[in-house]
Design a protein around this motif. Sequence first.
Motif, short mmCIF file in Angstrom:
data_model
loop_
_atom_site.label_atom_id
_atom_site.label_comp_id
_atom_site.label_asym_id
_atom_site.label_seq_id
_atom_site.Cartn_x
_atom_site.Cartn_y
_atom_site.Cartn_z
N TRP A 100 1.15 -1.67 -0.12
CA TRP A 100 0.36 0.27 -0.03
C TRP A 100 0.64 1.35 0.00
CZ3 TRP A 100 0.19 3.63 4.06
CH2 TRP A 100 1.41 2.81 5.25
N ALA A 111 -8.39 0.73 3.74
CA ALA A 111 -8.08 0.50 4.92
C ALA A 111 -9.28 -0.43 5.64
CB ALA A 111 -6.94 1.69 5.43
N SER A 115 -8.54 -3.37 8.56
CA SER A 115 -8.43 -3.20 10.45
C SER A 115 -9.42 -4.54 11.06
CB SER A 115 -8.64 -2.32 10.26
OG SER A 115 -7.74 -1.01 9.45
N GLY A 130 1.66 -5.21 6.82
CA GLY A 130 2.28 -4.15 5.41
C GLY A 130 3.30 -4.10 4.42
N ASN A 132 4.86 -0.78 2.67
CA ASN A 132 4.03 0.47 2.60
C ASN A 132 5.20 0.65 1.26
OD1 ASN A 132 5.61 3.94 2.74
ND2 ASN A 132 3.35 3.59 3.20
N GLU A 145 -1.31 5.17 8.92
CA GLU A 145 -1.56 4.80 9.98
C GLU A 145 -2.70 4.59 10.77
OE1 GLU A 145 2.34 1.45 8.77
OE2 GLU A 145 1.98 3.17 10.62
N HIS A 148 -6.82 5.77 9.65
CA HIS A 148 -7.31 5.36 9.72
C HIS A 148 -6.76 3.52 10.62
CE1 HIS A 148 -8.31 6.34 5.62
NE2 HIS A 148 -6.95 6.49 5.58
N VAL A 150 -4.79 1.12 11.65
CA VAL A 150 -4.07 -0.13 11.21
C VAL A 150 -3.46 -0.43 12.35
CG1 VAL A 150 -2.10 -1.36 9.57
CG2 VAL A 150 -4.26 0.92 9.24
N SER A 154 4.01 -2.26 9.45
CA SER A 154 4.41 -2.46 8.00
C SER A 154 6.11 -1.97 8.21
CB SER A 154 4.08 -1.38 7.05
OG SER A 154 1.92 -1.93 6.74
#
Length: 212
Positions: A100, A111, A115, A130, A132, A145, A148, A150, A154
């Motif tokens: 992502w 997202a 989650s 993840g 990134n 993150e 959203h 997360v 990541s």
Amino acid sequence: MGPCETFHMSACRAPRRLTSRRRVALLAAGTAVAALTLSACGDGASGGSAQTRFVQGKNGVDTVKKDQRQPAPELSGESTTGKKLDVADYKGKVVILNVWGSWCGPCIAEAPNFSKVANETKDKGVQFLGINTRDSEKSQATSFEEEHKVPYPSLFDPTGRLMLRFPKGSLNPQSIPSTIAIDRHGKIAARSIGPLAEDDLRKMVEPLIAEK
């Protein structure tokens, strides 16, 4: 809404005057230079390799039979929060690996789905992670993150090097977003190219939870 960006360099045309120079550079430096010269393409995604023995699902999730799966590559480095992160540390769990970028519209759209499913499956032997990419600063990733919510870490991969580690013929990530499912034995079991709805994400995860 389609994927933000594809990873196949062959799909993007470079200016003619750079073609010979680029070929020489790639021959001389190999994959490392290829990683640095990945360029943005239009929306859309490429199909799998002719050597990939996958079954394309109606829900857009490609799967591989258990006895035909290839090992996932070594994927390790620094996380978006500056901590050491190694996918191999989660062998024995089902790993859902989402590629992502904070700038990617479809990544923003999917997202909440990731989650929610990550939180609901963490006690069932599932670890979401993840990768990134294309964010130049970690702060861009961490802001995403936080916004959203997360709940998983990541790897920070701004130049896309980690995506090139996937073996030829495997279900490799080919766009942003892409999602790779790795079984409990560390082998690539499924892939989705493009954003995933919550139900489709569950359809990717649940069969692997049931595997012994």
